[in-house]
Design a protein around this motif. Structure first.
Motif, mmCIF file in Angstrom:
data_model
loop_
_atom_site.group_PDB
_atom_site.id
_atom_site.type_symbol
_atom_site.label_atom_id
_atom_site.label_comp_id
_atom_site.label_asym_id
_atom_site.label_seq_id
_atom_site.Cartn_x
_atom_site.Cartn_y
_atom_site.Cartn_z
ATOM 1 N N VAL A 163 6.386 -2.737 29.640
ATOM 2 C CA VAL A 163 7.206 -3.346 28.599
ATOM 3 C C VAL A 163 6.973 -2.652 27.256
ATOM 4 N N THR A 194 7.151 -7.154 20.398
ATOM 5 C CA THR A 194 5.837 -7.154 21.043
ATOM 6 C C THR A 194 5.176 -8.512 20.940
ATOM 7 N N ALA A 243 2.693 -5.389 31.499
ATOM 8 C CA ALA A 243 2.860 -5.391 30.047
ATOM 9 C C ALA A 243 2.928 -3.979 29.485
ATOM 10 N N GLU A 274 12.001 -5.745 30.637
ATOM 11 C CA GLU A 274 11.585 -7.093 30.274
ATOM 12 C C GLU A 274 11.959 -8.104 31.357
ATOM 13 N N ARG A 319 4.850 -14.579 25.839
ATOM 14 C CA ARG A 319 5.220 -14.767 27.246
ATOM 15 C C ARG A 319 4.047 -14.486 28.161
ATOM 16 N N ASN A 374 6.743 -10.798 23.474
ATOM 17 C CA ASN A 374 6.234 -10.565 24.830
ATOM 18 C C ASN A 374 4.790 -11.011 24.973
#
Length: 435
Positions: free
Chosen positions: A385, A155, A382, A372, A161, A158
């Motif tokens: 994800v 997490t 998100a 992803e 990102r 991500n």
């Protein structure tokens, strides 16, 4: 295997492990057998029961007693005063010829000794089951901690990102906020999971009597799990025939029946043989006499007539104790049948669940990777994800727990069937390997 390495690193950073040594179920089982207070107490009760049985048997054997006295006497009368030393020595032998109360008391203690022996065996197998369940509870707690940390790491990755995309105006601020909230929640879960690992290890320490800081061996990749060849009815019948707790209750009923006979014998006559040998130079009223030797053999017959109703009251109380013991036996018999069937059904279900959760894990891993990748192209958001990561780790946790439950259900099945022994613990231990 990657997960197992991550798990070990997470636990070492927690400080729960003192070194790189490994311990398995069989090693802890051997320690617990010599350190578990319940096992040691049961063994002590067996020795106590054997002593009481021997004491009851001793009442049927000859009872030999010796006595002696030495005195200084002075005798005054109207004519003179005499002072002299006197001695008396006696040996008495008593032998029961017919005493139903003593004999039935001995029969009662025989049953009580056998009862304590079976109770000791049941305590030992229950201690083995407790240790096994706590061992796999530690593994499950460590899995939970590792999964939480792995999910947290994914997490956070991500989140970085999303922040980079948001800086280039390629992502929405809500995506970043959702990920930040999830990171905070996972950090709280990590604290709880870390504490659960420590608590589960304390449960093991309670049984072995020391702090358990070693790393635990874990179930290896693709273990050869399979169902026993026998059907459910076989295990139920075996449990009814071999369960040590049931045998203990059966002897408890027999001991209660012997107690009834013992108390009923209070109405029956008793016959005994007495042999007495005495040497004395003390006469009537302490008068000095020449030394004499007396040998006496006698048969003593006692016939109880009335004891205020206490004998009948004891019989009535013993009959109630027998009824209570019979009801305990019936309740345990039903419990044994239920627990045996439950363990067999649970083992069957967990074996099927292992296969299902393995497929679910493989699907979840592919789904998370695709989500992803899609997020990188802007197709997924998100939240998608987060959901895919959560599903992957949930599937992994379910897969591991289904393996632990299968092993414990198999051991519990042997426990209730009365056939759990060191060999069963060893076979379960063969599935454990060092990561």
């Amino acid at each position: 295997m990657k997960f197992l390495i991550t798990l070990c690193l997470a636990l070492m950073s927690l400080g729960a492990l003192a070194d790189d040594t490994y311990v398995d179920l069989w090693q802890l089982h051997q320690e617990a057998q010599g350190a578990d207070p319940r096992v040691l107490r049961a063994q002590a009760l067996v020795r106590s029961g054997e002593g009481k049985e021997r004491a009851a048997f001793g009442q049927l054997l000859p009872q030999l007693n010796a006595s002696g006295s030495v005195n200084r006497s002075r005798r005054d009368d109207d004519l003179n005063r005499i002072q002299y030393n006197g001695k008396r020595m006696a040996v008495v032998l008593n032998q029961v010829i017919y005493d139903p109360q003593v004999w039935r008391s001995y029969q009662k203690y025989i049953e009580l000794t056998r009862q304590s022996g079976y109770e000791s065996a049941d305590t030992q197998v229950q201690a083995s089951i407790d240790l096994s369940e706590r061992y796999f509870a530690v593994l499950a707690a460590e899995d939970e901690l590792s999964l939480v940390r792995s999910e947290l790491e994914a997490t956070e990755r991500n989140l970085k990102r999303v922040k980079a995309l948001y800086a280039r105006q390629m992502a929405m601020v809500t995506d970043a906020l959702d990920l930040e909230a999830r990171v905070d929640a996972l950090r709280a879960d990590e604290i709880e999971a870390s504490n659960k690992v420590l608590v589960s290890r304390e449960a093991i320490s309670e049984l072995v009597g020391r702090d358990v800081s070693e790393q635990f061996k874990r179930i290896g990749d693709n273990p050869a799990f399979s169902l026993p060849a026998q059907a459910q009815d076989y295990w139920v019948q075996t449990a009814l025939d071999s369960n040590p707790a049931l045998h203990a209750r059966e002897h408890s009923v027999r001991a209660a029946e012997a107690a009834i006979d013992e108390n009923k014998a209070g109405h029956l006559p008793r016959l005994g043989l007495n042999l007495t040998a005495q040497r004395s130079d003390i006469g009537y009223e302490g008068a000095v006499t020449p030394r004499s030797d007396n040998l006496v053999a006698s048969l003593d017959l006692q016939m109880p007539l009335y004891s205020g109703g206490s004998t009948r009251a004891r019989v009535s109380s013993s009959e109630s104790d027998r009824e209570a013991a019979q009801q305990e036996l019936e309740a345990l018999r039903r419990q044994v049948v239920k627990e045996t069937r439950t363990a067999y059904l649970g083992m069957t279900a967990e074996l099927s669940r292992i296969k299902a959760t393995r497929r679910a894990l493989e699907s979840a891993e592919k789904s998370r990777a695709a989500t992803e990748k899609a997020f990188g192209y802007g197709v997924k958001n998100a939240v998608d994800v987060l959901d895919s990561i959560k599903e992957e780790f949930r599937a992994r946790r379910d897969f591991y727990q289904s393996q632990y439950k299968f092993v414990t259900s198999l051991l519990v099945l042997h426990r209730w069937s009365g056939r759990l022994g060191d060999g069963d613990i060893r076979r379960a231990n063969e599935w454990l390997v060092a990561p």
